[in-house]
Scaffold this motif. Structure first.
Motif, PDB file in Angstrom:
ATOM      1  N   ARG B 152       0.821  -1.200   0.000  1.00 31.17           N
ATOM      2  CA  ARG B 152       0.000   0.000   0.000  1.00 31.17           C
ATOM      3  C   ARG B 152       0.867   1.267   0.000  1.00 31.17           C
ATOM      4  N   TRP B 153       1.926   1.264   0.829  1.00 33.91           N
ATOM      5  CA  TRP B 153       2.805   2.434   0.882  1.00 33.91           C
ATOM      6  C   TRP B 153       3.461   2.674  -0.466  1.00 33.91           C
ATOM      7  N   LEU B 154       3.864   1.574  -1.121  1.00 31.91           N
ATOM      8  CA  LEU B 154       4.515   1.717  -2.422  1.00 31.91           C
ATOM      9  C   LEU B 154       3.527   2.253  -3.454  1.00 31.91           C
ATOM     10  N   GLU B 155       2.279   1.787  -3.350  1.00 31.07           N
ATOM     11  CA  GLU B 155       1.263   2.263  -4.290  1.00 31.07           C
ATOM     12  C   GLU B 155       0.989   3.745  -4.076  1.00 31.07           C
ATOM     13  N   VAL B 156       0.899   4.136  -2.820  1.00 34.10           N
ATOM     14  CA  VAL B 156       0.693   5.553  -2.514  1.00 34.10           C
ATOM     15  C   VAL B 156       1.822   6.358  -3.132  1.00 34.10           C
TER      16      VAL B 156
ATOM     17  N   ASP C  74      -0.433   6.227 -17.158  1.00 34.76           N
ATOM     18  CA  ASP C  74       0.632   6.978 -16.504  1.00 34.76           C
ATOM     19  C   ASP C  74       0.559   8.471 -16.781  1.00 34.76           C
ATOM     20  N   SER C  75       0.055   8.822 -17.966  1.00 36.19           N
ATOM     21  CA  SER C  75       0.096  10.234 -18.339  1.00 36.19           C
ATOM     22  C   SER C  75      -1.004  11.052 -17.667  1.00 36.19           C
ATOM     23  N   LEU C  76      -2.023  10.356 -17.160  1.00 38.02           N
ATOM     24  CA  LEU C  76      -3.112  11.072 -16.508  1.00 38.02           C
ATOM     25  C   LEU C  76      -2.657  11.666 -15.189  1.00 38.02           C
ATOM     26  N   HIS C  77      -3.218  12.784 -14.845  1.00 34.64           N
ATOM     27  CA  HIS C  77      -2.819  13.393 -13.598  1.00 34.64           C
ATOM     28  C   HIS C  77      -3.829  13.063 -12.501  1.00 34.64           C
ATOM     29  N   THR C  78      -3.554  11.999 -11.794  1.00 36.99           N
ATOM     30  CA  THR C  78      -4.476  11.546 -10.748  1.00 36.99           C
ATOM     31  C   THR C  78      -3.728  11.372  -9.440  1.00 36.99           C
ATOM     32  N   ALA C  79      -4.463  11.240  -8.355  1.00 33.00           N
ATOM     33  CA  ALA C  79      -3.879  10.829  -7.079  1.00 33.00           C
ATOM     34  C   ALA C  79      -4.901   9.955  -6.380  1.00 33.00           C
ATOM     35  N   MET C  80      -4.408   9.060  -5.574  1.00 29.05           N
ATOM     36  CA  MET C  80      -5.269   8.022  -5.024  1.00 29.05           C
ATOM     37  C   MET C  80      -5.367   8.165  -3.510  1.00 29.05           C
ATOM     38  N   VAL C  81      -6.559   7.962  -2.971  1.00 32.47           N
ATOM     39  CA  VAL C  81      -6.735   7.858  -1.520  1.00 32.47           C
ATOM     40  C   VAL C  81      -7.258   6.458  -1.231  1.00 32.47           C
ATOM     41  N   PHE C  82      -6.549   5.730  -0.366  1.00 35.49           N
ATOM     42  CA  PHE C  82      -6.928   4.345  -0.098  1.00 35.49           C
ATOM     43  C   PHE C  82      -7.820   4.250   1.140  1.00 35.49           C
ATOM     44  N   GLN C  83      -8.336   3.050   1.330  1.00 31.85           N
ATOM     45  CA  GLN C  83      -9.274   2.825   2.429  1.00 31.85           C
ATOM     46  C   GLN C  83      -8.658   3.154   3.797  1.00 31.85           C
ATOM     47  N   VAL C  93       2.601  14.357  10.056  1.00 34.73           N
ATOM     48  CA  VAL C  93       1.461  14.740   9.236  1.00 34.73           C
ATOM     49  C   VAL C  93       1.918  15.679   8.116  1.00 34.73           C
ATOM     50  N   ALA C  94       2.691  16.703   8.491  1.00 36.90           N
ATOM     51  CA  ALA C  94       3.135  17.675   7.492  1.00 36.90           C
ATOM     52  C   ALA C  94       4.021  17.001   6.445  1.00 36.90           C
ATOM     53  N   GLU C  95       4.893  16.092   6.897  1.00 33.11           N
ATOM     54  CA  GLU C  95       5.794  15.425   5.946  1.00 33.11           C
ATOM     55  C   GLU C  95       5.021  14.492   5.022  1.00 33.11           C
ATOM     56  N   ASN C  96       3.978  13.854   5.567  1.00 31.63           N
ATOM     57  CA  ASN C  96       3.135  13.016   4.730  1.00 31.63           C
ATOM     58  C   ASN C  96       2.469  13.847   3.644  1.00 31.63           C
ATOM     59  N   ILE C  97       1.945  14.986   4.040  1.00 28.64           N
ATOM     60  CA  ILE C  97       1.232  15.822   3.060  1.00 28.64           C
ATOM     61  C   ILE C  97       2.205  16.330   1.999  1.00 28.64           C
ATOM     62  N   GLY C  98       3.423  16.671   2.435  1.00 23.12           N
ATOM     63  CA  GLY C  98       4.401  17.206   1.489  1.00 23.12           C
ATOM     64  C   GLY C  98       5.090  16.139   0.653  1.00 23.12           C
ATOM     65  N   TYR C  99       4.786  14.855   0.931  1.00 22.41           N
ATOM     66  CA  TYR C  99       5.539  13.766   0.294  1.00 22.41           C
ATOM     67  C   TYR C  99       5.592  13.890  -1.225  1.00 22.41           C
ATOM     68  N   GLY C 100       4.403  13.995  -1.836  1.00 26.55           N
ATOM     69  CA  GLY C 100       4.341  14.021  -3.299  1.00 26.55           C
ATOM     70  C   GLY C 100       5.063  15.231  -3.874  1.00 26.55           C
ATOM     71  N   LEU C 101       5.042  16.335  -3.122  1.00 23.17           N
ATOM     72  CA  LEU C 101       5.682  17.564  -3.612  1.00 23.17           C
ATOM     73  C   LEU C 101       7.197  17.452  -3.604  1.00 23.17           C
ATOM     74  N   ARG C 102       7.714  16.550  -2.764  1.00 23.89           N
ATOM     75  CA  ARG C 102       9.174  16.437  -2.675  1.00 23.89           C
ATOM     76  C   ARG C 102       9.733  15.470  -3.715  1.00 23.89           C
ATOM     77  N   MET C 103       8.848  14.820  -4.462  1.00 22.98           N
ATOM     78  CA  MET C 103       9.347  13.911  -5.494  1.00 22.98           C
ATOM     79  C   MET C 103       9.935  14.717  -6.640  1.00 22.98           C
ATOM     80  N   LYS C 104      10.905  14.113  -7.296  1.00 25.50           N
ATOM     81  CA  LYS C 104      11.702  14.817  -8.285  1.00 25.50           C
ATOM     82  C   LYS C 104      10.859  15.426  -9.412  1.00 25.50           C
ATOM     83  N   THR C 105       9.801  14.675  -9.809  1.00 23.28           N
ATOM     84  CA  THR C 105       9.001  15.115 -10.945  1.00 23.28           C
ATOM     85  C   THR C 105       8.291  16.429 -10.692  1.00 23.28           C
ATOM     86  N   VAL C 145      -5.739  13.467   6.477  1.00 25.99           N
ATOM     87  CA  VAL C 145      -4.353  13.685   6.051  1.00 25.99           C
ATOM     88  C   VAL C 145      -4.123  13.024   4.696  1.00 25.99           C
ATOM     89  N   ALA C 146      -4.676  11.809   4.535  1.00 27.65           N
ATOM     90  CA  ALA C 146      -4.490  11.095   3.275  1.00 27.65           C
ATOM     91  C   ALA C 146      -5.087  11.892   2.109  1.00 27.65           C
TER      92      ALA C 146
END
Lengths: 405, 256, 257
Positions: B152-156, C74-83, C93-105, C145-146
């Motif tokens: 799950r973490w990897l998917e996220v 892959d080209s679609l701009h989506t994000a997923m929230v899991f159960q 919490v703050a680092e989790n939220i910022g996670y995607g923003l810190r990725m290289k892309t 948070v998710a």
């Protein structure tokens, strides 16, 4: 991110190491660097030829038959033996190995103690009478029937023992050496002289000689079990080996003997002490690897009788091990071996070599068996020659010279 | 108050053993079998005194600790990356796993004769033995840790745009860290035990194992007991530090 | 129109127990901007698979998406929230939220990241917990948070896979209101898999109902009510009933839960 602490912890550990290795220690303050030094490393007798052959050490001192193996196998040359070591031929007639027994055992079984001593002396006489047979017995006991393979060479055990026997004198009356470095280690009381003088029991041997001369042993009580410790890697206990395997001759001559339980074995592990074909005691032959360990076994009442080196015996008796030396087994049988190419041929040139290498900043490394008579010989000889001993692999700050305090 | 009770309960048994020990020792009256505490304590309270003309109790402890730390650090430096790769990539795992499974059951001490030939007597061979002892717990825990990282973490991470490399660095490594840390804790204990055992063999001139063997050869059982106590204390303290690290850094484990 | 996603006839086959099993069969659907669409259907019908294909975590075996012969998103701009259990427990919490923003892309500076994270913390009302670790939060807070973490990467479509099903009823309603609130503030499209008809009717502009396996679109229901919806209104209750029946009719008996 939380992963950052890993390098931090590694850093702290390394810092800790640095601090530890910089901690000044009391000995450091009194230490002087002016003397030439030699590096001592403790090793087991079996390792030594390999260590010399792979240039991990420059020399070793050990007992027969390792010396003869190295000599015949061209691993090194023997440059000095017992009489050559200073001070003043101290070790020439010193007891190298001794027969030692627990005091309690002697007091409870004086007859059996004397019988064991008598059988040992009978073994010595048998060696004298038929040296060739004695060499065969010893070779088979120590090495078995197969050739010796060591550091890439293959030797016939009998050739090795023939060579070794030239340098060993089996005697029950060699003098017990005085060990200069014995003082009181932490935690034990200092009754050295008292302990040592009470640690030599001559009466057992005197009575043993009477038994050998025809006096009848008086055995009281039931047959019992005796635990006998010895070092099977050494041929210096040949009197024991010969006495056991030549039991028939000895029984026929003296009326008593130590008969192996399994007559066909080259190295039996059980024997029966016989008097006029009656078993008076059974004997378990327990192989040890170091004399000190066997001696501790005596202190712990798990071994009654032992054939081991005189130095561990004396060290422990001086520290209160309630055991007594009955007699010597041999004198001689130690040798100093160096590489064939080493620039020395005797003790004197060995010392010059040590001094030269020390000035070059590359001290000679010498392997010795721990707390053995050979270590003692080297410690006293180096002390006499004014050479400082540094223990191998230790930071120099942790080396204490010569004394045993 | 609760803490005090806990400590009280913790020391009850050791204190009882010490008392029984002393009574037995007085009855037996043979310091080779059971030395009394009146012999052991003096050794412990003079840790800086030279023993048998060599290093002191403290110095032997320090030198053992130095060796074990170096061997342990060496093992972690190699085992952690290898374990991460092996857990992450099945192909790497296929290459290494059989070898690891063959070597793992070999008691580290069995390497001693070879270690002496390869790394020389003393420091080198001892470090190698500690290395072997610590290597496998770290490696196996690391692989385990990677396998326990939630898919799950990897998917996220992937859904938030992480590349493969970023997933490795930001998910696999921190996700596996609690297991790796447990591996460290195990490995340090194993390394410590291996070291003491290896030091008992010929070829060393210091260290707690050496001290114990030397004391054995001299029949100084009280020094052996003192050495064992120091070994135990160092073991407890290091384990405590590892556990502190666990609660400090991996409080989340098992609670997420 | 404002279509941001058009899916035509996608299918997906799984290998299962040595036999092939068709999970979804010729599913077609369309999403437009700033709308909330719920995807419903019997348990195990392949709802999540559709979502995973759109997110790019899975690929379709055939079909066309956004006009391209297409099997990966892959080209679609989506994000997923899991159960649940989706937060990184070692990050605050703050680092989790910022996670995607810190990725290289993403090429965000640390300052931009912090700014964005503060905004999102405020949006989901989690400012006080910025430095808390996930295990210190309640289930509802974790999902908030998710959601914030997924929104941080500014997706065109926020995919939610049964996001509230692990929550207690009170937290669930709170989160549903949160979604409505977010939609009010942002242009994001929400595509939510749920098996709760009440939830679907409360949240969605449209509900897409799939048949049981292999899944295909059974019916599309447009919800005519304006927000906020009155859940005791008889018309609303009737529609919930209708949706429930549509789902269960495909299986012959009522779906529990």
């Amino acid at each position: 991110m939380k992963a950052r602490f890993i390098p931090i912890i590694c850093g702290i550990l390394l810092l800790f190491l640095l601090i530890l290795s910089a901690v000044p220690v009391s000995h450091e303050l009194v230490r002087s660097q002016t003397k030439p030094s030699v590096t001592l490393v403790y090793a087991s007798s079996g390792m030594m030829p390999q260590l010399l052959d792979t240039s991990q050490v420059d020399a070793f001192i050990v007992w027969e038959s390792v010396i003869s193996t190295s000599k015949l196998g061209n691993i090194g040359k023997v440059i000095a033996r017992d009489p050559d070591f200073p001070p003043d031929h101290k070790w020439e007639d010193s007891a190298c190995n001794v027969l030692v027994m627990r005091n309690e055992f002697i007091n409870k079984n004086p007859e059996i103690a004397s019988l064991l001593s008598a059988i040992t002396i009978a073994g010595m006489r048998q060696i004298e009478k038929d040296p060739a047979r004695a060499i065969n017995i010893t070779a088979a006991w120590v090495y078995g029937s197969k050739p010796i393979h060591s550091a890439g060479i293959s030797l016939n055990p009998q050739d090795v023992e023939t060579e070794a026997f030239h340098h060993i004198i089996f005697t029950d009356s060699a003098s017990i050496p005085s060990i200069s470095r014995i003082t009181s280690p932490a935690g034990s009381s200092n009754h050295y002289d008292q302990n040592i003088s009470s640690g030599i029991n001559n009466s057992v041997r005197i009575y043993a000689n009477k038994l050998l001369n025809g006096s009848e042993p008086v055995i009281s009580g039931h047959p019992q079990e005796i635990k006998l410790g010895y070092l099977p890697s050494s041929d210096l206990y040949a009197p024991l080996y010969v006495a056991i395997l030549e039991y028939e001759t000895i029984c026929n001559t003296y009326g008593f003997c130590l008969a192996p339980e399994n007559g066909s074995s080259d190295r039996p592990s059980h024997g029966n002490l016989m008097v006029h074909n009656q078993t008076v005691a059974t004997v378990d032959l327990l192989p040890g690897s170091v004399g000190g360990g066997v001696m501790t076994g005596l202190g712990q009442n798990v071994i009654d009788v032992a054939y081991i080196g005189s130095v561990p015996v004396l060290l422990q008796i001086s520290m209160g091990n309630a055991a007594s030396i009955i007699q010597s087994i041999n004198t001689g049988g130690s040798g100093l071996v160096v590489n064939e190419t080493a620039p020395c041929t005797d003790w004197k040139s060995f010392i010059s070599w040590i001094k030269q290498r020390s000035t070059e900043g590359n001290p000679v490394i010498l392997a010795v068996p721990q707390s053995s008579i050979q270590e003692e010989m080297m410690r006293e000889a180096f002390d006499y020659e004014g050479i400082q001993i540094v223990l191998y692999g230790l930071p120099p700050r942790w080396n204490v010279n010569e004394t045993f305090t | 108050m609760k803490r005090l009770h806990k400590i009280k309960r913790g020391i009850a048994l050791p204190v009882t053993i010490v008392i029984i020990w002393e009574i037995l020792s007085l009855n037996i009256g043979n310091s080779f079998i059971l030395p009394g505490w009146e012999l052991i304590v003096p050794v412990l309270i003079h840790p800086m005194d030279s023993l048998f003309g060599g290093a002191s109790l403290f110095e032997n402890g320090v030198i053992s600790l130095e060796r074990v730390l170096i061997g342990f650090l060496l093992a972690t430096v190699i085992a952690v990356p290898l374990g991460l790769l092996s857990g992450w990539s099945e192909r790497v795992d296929e290459y290494f796993n059989p070898l690891i499974q063959i070597l793992r059951p070999v008691p580290p001490i069995a390497w001693m004769p070879l270690a002496i030939a390869w790394f020389k007597i003393g420091f080198g061979s001892l470090i190698f033995i500690i290395f072997i002892g610590s290597f496998f717990p770290v490696l196996i825990s690391t692989v385990e840790g990677v396998h326990n990282v939630r898919i799950r973490w990897l998917e996220v991470a992937e859904s938030l745009g992480a590349t493969t490399k970023e997933k490795f660095v930001t998910v696999i490594i921190p996700g596996a860290l609690p297991f790796i840390w447990t591996g460290f804790r195990l490995a340090f204990g194993v390394g410590w035990m291996c070291l003491v055992a290896a030091e008992m063999l010929p070829g060393t001139s210091a260290g707690l194992g050496y001290l114990i063997m030397y004391a054995y050869n001299l029949g100084q059982i009280q020094v052996i007991v003192a050495g064992m106590i120091v070994i135990g204390i160092i073991g407890i303290v290091s384990d405590y530090l590892f556990r502190c690290g666990q609660t400090r850094f991996f409080d989340w484990q098992g609670k997420e | 129109m404002n279509n941001i996603l058009e899916i035509n006839n996608i299918s997906k086959i799984f290998a299962e127990n040595n036999s092939l099993c068709k999970a979804i069969d010729n599913v077609s659907l369309t999403l437009t901007k700033k709308e909330i669409v719920c995807l419903m259907g019997p348990s195990g019908c392949g709802k999540s698979t559709v979502l995973r294909i759109i997110s790019g975590l899975d690929t379709a075996d055939s079909g066309i998406i956004n006009g391209d012969e297409w099997i990966s998103a892959d080209s679609l701009h989506t994000a997923m929230v899991f159960q649940e259990h989706s937060l990184f427990p070692w990050l605050s919490v703050a680092e989790n939220i910022g996670y995607g923003l810190r990725m290289k892309t993403r090429f965000s500076s640390e300052q931009q990241v912090n700014q964005k994270v503060s905004q999102l913390l405020a949006l989901v009302r989690m400012e006080e917990f910025a430095n808390a670790l996930p295990h210190q939060l309640s289930g509802g807070m974790k999902q908030r948070v998710a959601v914030a973490r997924a929104l941080a990467v500014e997706p065109d479509i926020l995919l939610m896979d049964e996001p509230f099903s692990a929550l207690d009823p009170f937290s669930r309603r709170e989160l549903q209101d949160e979604v409505l609130n977010i939609r009010y503030h942002l242009d994001t499209t929400f595509f939510i898999v749920t098996h709760n008809p009440e939830e679907a009717v409360y949240l969605a502009n449209r509900v897409i109902i799939l048949t049981k396996r292999p899944a295909t679109v059974l019916k599309e229901v447009t919800i005519p009510f304006s927000y906020p919806r009155n859940m005791v209104d008889p018309e609303v209750l009737d529609l919930i009933q209708e949706v429930t029946e549509m789902i269960t009719s495909g299986r012959g008996k009522a779906e529990v839960n």
